[in-house]
Design a protein around this motif. Structure first.
Motif, PDB file in Angstrom:
ATOM      1  N   LYS A   5       0.912  -1.071  -0.214  1.00 47.05           N
ATOM      2  CA  LYS A   5      -0.319  -0.021   0.236  1.00 47.05           C
ATOM      3  C   LYS A   5       0.561   1.489   0.159  1.00 47.05           C
ATOM      4  O   LYS A   5       1.484   1.359   0.354  1.00 47.05           O
ATOM      5  CB  LYS A   5      -0.731   0.064   1.428  1.00 47.05           C
ATOM      6  N   TYR A  37       2.279  -3.952  14.076  1.00 46.13           N
ATOM      7  CA  TYR A  37       1.421  -3.222  13.368  1.00 46.13           C
ATOM      8  C   TYR A  37       0.517  -2.518  13.203  1.00 46.13           C
ATOM      9  O   TYR A  37       0.150  -1.912  12.007  1.00 46.13           O
ATOM     10  CB  TYR A  37       0.204  -4.992  12.552  1.00 46.13           C
ATOM     11  N   ARG A  38       0.230  -2.695  14.062  1.00 46.32           N
ATOM     12  CA  ARG A  38      -1.332  -0.921  14.457  1.00 46.32           C
ATOM     13  C   ARG A  38       0.265   0.172  14.192  1.00 46.32           C
ATOM     14  O   ARG A  38      -1.050   0.934  12.626  1.00 46.32           O
ATOM     15  CB  ARG A  38      -1.514  -0.533  15.648  1.00 46.32           C
ATOM     16  N   SER A  40       2.439   1.113  11.681  1.00 46.58           N
ATOM     17  CA  SER A  40       1.993  -0.022  10.209  1.00 46.58           C
ATOM     18  C   SER A  40       1.102   0.307   9.442  1.00 46.58           C
ATOM     19  O   SER A  40       0.925   0.850   8.830  1.00 46.58           O
ATOM     20  CB  SER A  40       2.847  -1.529   9.672  1.00 46.58           C
ATOM     21  N   ASN A  41      -0.237  -0.061  10.185  1.00 45.28           N
ATOM     22  CA  ASN A  41      -1.207   0.517   9.605  1.00 45.28           C
ATOM     23  C   ASN A  41      -2.075   1.900   9.516  1.00 45.28           C
ATOM     24  O   ASN A  41      -2.428   2.868   8.853  1.00 45.28           O
ATOM     25  CB  ASN A  41      -2.440   0.024  10.655  1.00 45.28           C
ATOM     26  N   LEU A  42      -1.184   2.961  10.171  1.00 49.62           N
ATOM     27  CA  LEU A  42      -1.219   4.391  10.596  1.00 49.62           C
ATOM     28  C   LEU A  42      -0.697   4.398   9.470  1.00 49.62           C
ATOM     29  O   LEU A  42      -0.800   5.437   8.842  1.00 49.62           O
ATOM     30  CB  LEU A  42      -1.252   4.696  11.838  1.00 49.62           C
ATOM     31  N   HIS A  44       0.291   3.284   6.405  1.00 52.40           N
ATOM     32  CA  HIS A  44      -0.224   3.338   4.979  1.00 52.40           C
ATOM     33  C   HIS A  44      -1.998   3.213   5.192  1.00 52.40           C
ATOM     34  O   HIS A  44      -2.435   3.107   3.932  1.00 52.40           O
ATOM     35  CB  HIS A  44       0.141   1.225   5.061  1.00 52.40           C
ATOM     36  N   THR A  46      -4.387   1.372   6.372  1.00 42.11           N
ATOM     37  CA  THR A  46      -4.871   0.056   5.530  1.00 42.11           C
ATOM     38  C   THR A  46      -6.288  -0.243   6.929  1.00 42.11           C
ATOM     39  O   THR A  46      -6.893  -0.430   6.719  1.00 42.11           O
ATOM     40  CB  THR A  46      -4.203  -1.065   5.797  1.00 42.11           C
ATOM     41  N   ARG A  47      -5.365   0.427   8.328  1.00 38.04           N
ATOM     42  CA  ARG A  47      -6.942   0.675   9.276  1.00 38.04           C
ATOM     43  C   ARG A  47      -7.208   1.834  10.188  1.00 38.04           C
ATOM     44  O   ARG A  47      -5.970   2.735  10.421  1.00 38.04           O
ATOM     45  CB  ARG A  47      -6.511  -0.462  10.063  1.00 38.04           C
ATOM     46  N   LYS A  48      -7.809   2.398  10.353  1.00 42.08           N
ATOM     47  CA  LYS A  48      -8.223   3.422  11.204  1.00 42.08           C
ATOM     48  C   LYS A  48      -7.407   3.502  12.836  1.00 42.08           C
ATOM     49  O   LYS A  48      -6.655   4.813  12.688  1.00 42.08           O
ATOM     50  CB  LYS A  48      -9.475   4.058  12.256  1.00 42.08           C
ATOM     51  N   ALA A  49      -7.543   2.614  13.382  1.00 46.68           N
ATOM     52  CA  ALA A  49      -6.545   2.629  14.821  1.00 46.68           C
ATOM     53  C   ALA A  49      -6.805   3.846  16.011  1.00 46.68           C
ATOM     54  O   ALA A  49      -5.893   4.246  15.884  1.00 46.68           O
ATOM     55  CB  ALA A  49      -4.905   1.926  13.676  1.00 46.68           C
ATOM     56  N   ARG A  53      -3.930   6.393  16.390  1.00 51.32           N
ATOM     57  CA  ARG A  53      -3.460   6.968  15.757  1.00 51.32           C
ATOM     58  C   ARG A  53      -3.814   8.381  16.315  1.00 51.32           C
ATOM     59  O   ARG A  53      -1.675   9.504  16.397  1.00 51.32           O
ATOM     60  CB  ARG A  53      -4.834   7.422  14.993  1.00 51.32           C
TER      61      ARG A  53
END
Length: 67
Positions: A5, A37-38, A40-42, A44, A46-49, A53
């Motif tokens: 991503k 991994y969270r 990384s989510n932020l 890219h 890929t998740r709001k988290a 955040r």
């Protein structure tokens, strides 16, 4: 085929601040209790988290317009 991503503007702000602070993502996560991994989510998008955040934005002092 594994397509990565793209990095979001918020992700670039995270990377920029970590570089300025001369700290890598793994160490930052360990110091602040954030699962890697969270982060990384932020980066890219890929998740709001949301919880992480806000925590990351506050700790890294990321400007409001990039959050």
């Amino acid at each position: 085929m594994n397509k990565k991503k793209p990095v979001t503007p918020f992700g670039w702000a995270i990377k920029r601040r970590l570089t300025e602070l001369q700290i890598d993502q793994k160490t930052f996560c360990e110091q602040h209790g954030i699962p890697p991994y969270r982060l990384s989510n932020l980066i890219h998008g890929t998740r709001k988290a949301t919880r992480f955040r806000h925590q990351v934005a506050d700790v890294l002092d990321i400007p409001e317009e990039l959050r």
